[in-house]
Scaffold this motif. Structure first.
Motif, PDB file in Angstrom:
ATOM      1  N   GLY A   1       0.974  -1.280   0.102  1.00 38.27           N
ATOM      2  CA  GLY A   1      -0.054  -0.171  -0.059  1.00 38.27           C
ATOM      3  C   GLY A   1       0.823   1.287  -0.195  1.00 38.27           C
ATOM      4  O   GLY A   1       2.084   1.319  -0.286  1.00 38.27           O
TER       5      GLY A   1
ATOM      6  N   SER B   1      -2.122   4.488   3.551  1.00 35.30           N
ATOM      7  CA  SER B   1      -3.323   3.230   3.841  1.00 35.30           C
ATOM      8  C   SER B   1      -2.084   2.067   3.477  1.00 35.30           C
ATOM      9  O   SER B   1      -1.613   1.841   2.255  1.00 35.30           O
TER      10      SER B   1
ATOM     11  N   ASN C   1      -2.034  -2.332   4.139  1.00 36.20           N
ATOM     12  CA  ASN C   1      -2.613  -3.762   4.180  1.00 36.20           C
ATOM     13  C   ASN C   1      -1.572  -4.266   4.783  1.00 36.20           C
ATOM     14  O   ASN C   1      -0.342  -4.727   4.135  1.00 36.20           O
TER      15      ASN C   1
ATOM     16  N   ALA D   1      -6.377  -3.670   7.718  1.00 37.82           N
ATOM     17  CA  ALA D   1      -6.087  -2.509   7.118  1.00 37.82           C
ATOM     18  C   ALA D   1      -5.876  -1.365   8.113  1.00 37.82           C
ATOM     19  O   ALA D   1      -6.552  -1.160   8.861  1.00 37.82           O
TER      20      ALA D   1
ATOM     21  N   CYS E   1      -5.274  -0.005  13.171  1.00 38.71           N
ATOM     22  CA  CYS E   1      -5.323  -1.126  12.313  1.00 38.71           C
ATOM     23  C   CYS E   1      -6.631  -1.719  12.596  1.00 38.71           C
ATOM     24  O   CYS E   1      -7.109  -1.741  13.853  1.00 38.71           O
TER      25      CYS E   1
END
Length: 188
Positions: A113, A117, A119, A140, A150
């Motif tokens: 990511g 942002s 992952n 995420a 998270c």
């Protein structure tokens, strides 16, 4: 030789910040939430964790942020449903007196990511009721000036950990063996 080592240290101290390398350890804040959802033959139920502890180590290199370490803990007696009898069944099933903490410790973490942002997939050991098993946790994550948030969900078959689903009222109510955990952990 000693002077060369000192010069090397000074050069590294000067160059590392300019190379954009940074590592920071963040701690789970009180704003974190973990909720547990389950089923029974009578009705669905939920419990919420009053507190979560844990840390994550971030490693920043230029435009990338990697999660290098992750762990979190929940005290079994911090799991609350709002009903004392249900709480007691939970504590008994999870062997709270002998094993008071549920833990997750990541062995490896992969991320992709953007720096904002991310992952994340963490492979590690989950310990519930004194039994440790490998588990994969996905999240995420969003990184900002207020920290790293998270969030995600995880389904766990409690019988894999030797936890027998409670049977209440002489078997009139039986709890399902799987629970779904929803988590939103803010590391600051």
């Amino acid at each position: 030789m000693k002077a060369t080592k000192q010069i090397t240290k000074v050069v590294l101290l000067i160059l590392l910040p300019s190379m954009g390398l940074a590592q920071q350890s963040l701690t789970a804040s009180d704003e974190s939430t973990v909720s547990i959802y389950g089923t029974s033959n009578v009705h669905d139920w939920s419990e919420h964790c009053a507190s979560v502890t844990g840390t994550v180590v971030l490693h920043e290199t230029g435009d990338n942020i990697d999660l290098k370490e992750l762990n979190f803990n929940v005290r079994v007696t911090d799991i609350k449903s709002g009903k004392n009898s249900m709480d007691n069944y939970t504590y008994e099933a999870l062997l709270a007196e002998k094993h008071p903490v549920i833990q997750f410790r990541a062995n490896s973490i992969t991320t992709n990511g953007t720096p904002v942002s991310i992952n994340a997939v963490a492979q590690g050991q989950m310990t519930i009721a004194g039994k440790s098993l490998p588990e994969k946790i996905t999240a995420a994550c969003f990184y900002s000036s207020s920290g790293l948030k998270c969030s995600g969900t995880k389904v766990i078959d409690m019988t894999n950990y030797g936890v027998e689903p409670p049977s209440i009222m002489f078997g009139a109510m039986t709890v399902g063996k799987e629970v779904e955990i929803h988590y939103e952990i803010l590391f600051k």
